[in-house]
Design a protein around this motif. Structure first.
Motif, PDB file in Angstrom:
ATOM      1  N   GLU A  56      80.852  97.091  17.196  1.00 61.90           N
ATOM      2  CA  GLU A  56      79.944  98.383  16.575  1.00 61.90           C
ATOM      3  C   GLU A  56      80.635  99.660  17.192  1.00 61.90           C
ATOM      4  OE1 GLU A  56      77.218  98.205  14.471  1.00 61.90           O
ATOM      5  OE2 GLU A  56      78.091  96.069  14.053  1.00 61.90           O
ATOM      6  N   ILE A  58      79.511 103.419  18.424  1.00 63.04           N
ATOM      7  CA  ILE A  58      78.492 104.088  19.009  1.00 63.04           C
ATOM      8  C   ILE A  58      78.706 105.604  18.759  1.00 63.04           C
ATOM      9  CG2 ILE A  58      77.217 104.507  20.961  1.00 63.04           C
ATOM     10  CD1 ILE A  58      78.235 101.821  21.831  1.00 63.04           C
ATOM     11  N   TYR A  69      83.103 108.924  18.034  1.00 64.57           N
ATOM     12  CA  TYR A  69      82.754 107.712  18.047  1.00 64.57           C
ATOM     13  C   TYR A  69      83.245 106.890  19.197  1.00 64.57           C
ATOM     14  CZ  TYR A  69      80.526 108.452  13.656  1.00 64.57           C
ATOM     15  OH  TYR A  69      79.483 108.694  12.557  1.00 64.57           O
TER      16      TYR A  69
END
Length: 106
Positions: A56, A58, A69
């Protein structure tokens, strides 16, 4: 969220920065622990792509250039794995997602 869209990883970022020995902020020695070198920049690129496909992203911060990110996880090399943090920017100008840097996770 996963980083999706047009991913840009400049070849020079791999060969002239990450895999190049430097007096300051030398990441080549760290990456060599997993078997990455200037002789195999394609393997480093593929490992970075695999990381963002499987972990993922962030959201970190935003400025006029875009949204930054972080994606953390294992970078799988030919001789082992390294735990890293990668930094990306989703560029405001064209929406492309560009690789900024990689560092060891502390």
């Amino acid at each position: 969220m996963k980083l999706e869209g047009e991913i840009v990883i400049p070849e020079a970022k791999l060969t002239q920065y990450l895999l190049a020995p430097r007096k300051e902020d030398d990441k080549s020695k760290f990456l060599a622990k997993a078997g990455f070198s200037r002789a195999n920049p394609g393997q480093l690129k593929q490992a970075i792509i695999l990381l963002i496909q499987t972990h993922e992203a962030i959201s970190d911060r935003q400025n006029k250039y875009g949204t930054y990110y972080r994606v953390e996880g294992p970078l799988i090399g030919p001789n082992g794995n390294l735990t890293v943090v990668t930094v990306w920017i989703e560029r405001t100008v064209d929406g492309k997602i560009q690789f900024v840097t990689l560092k060891p996770k502390r």
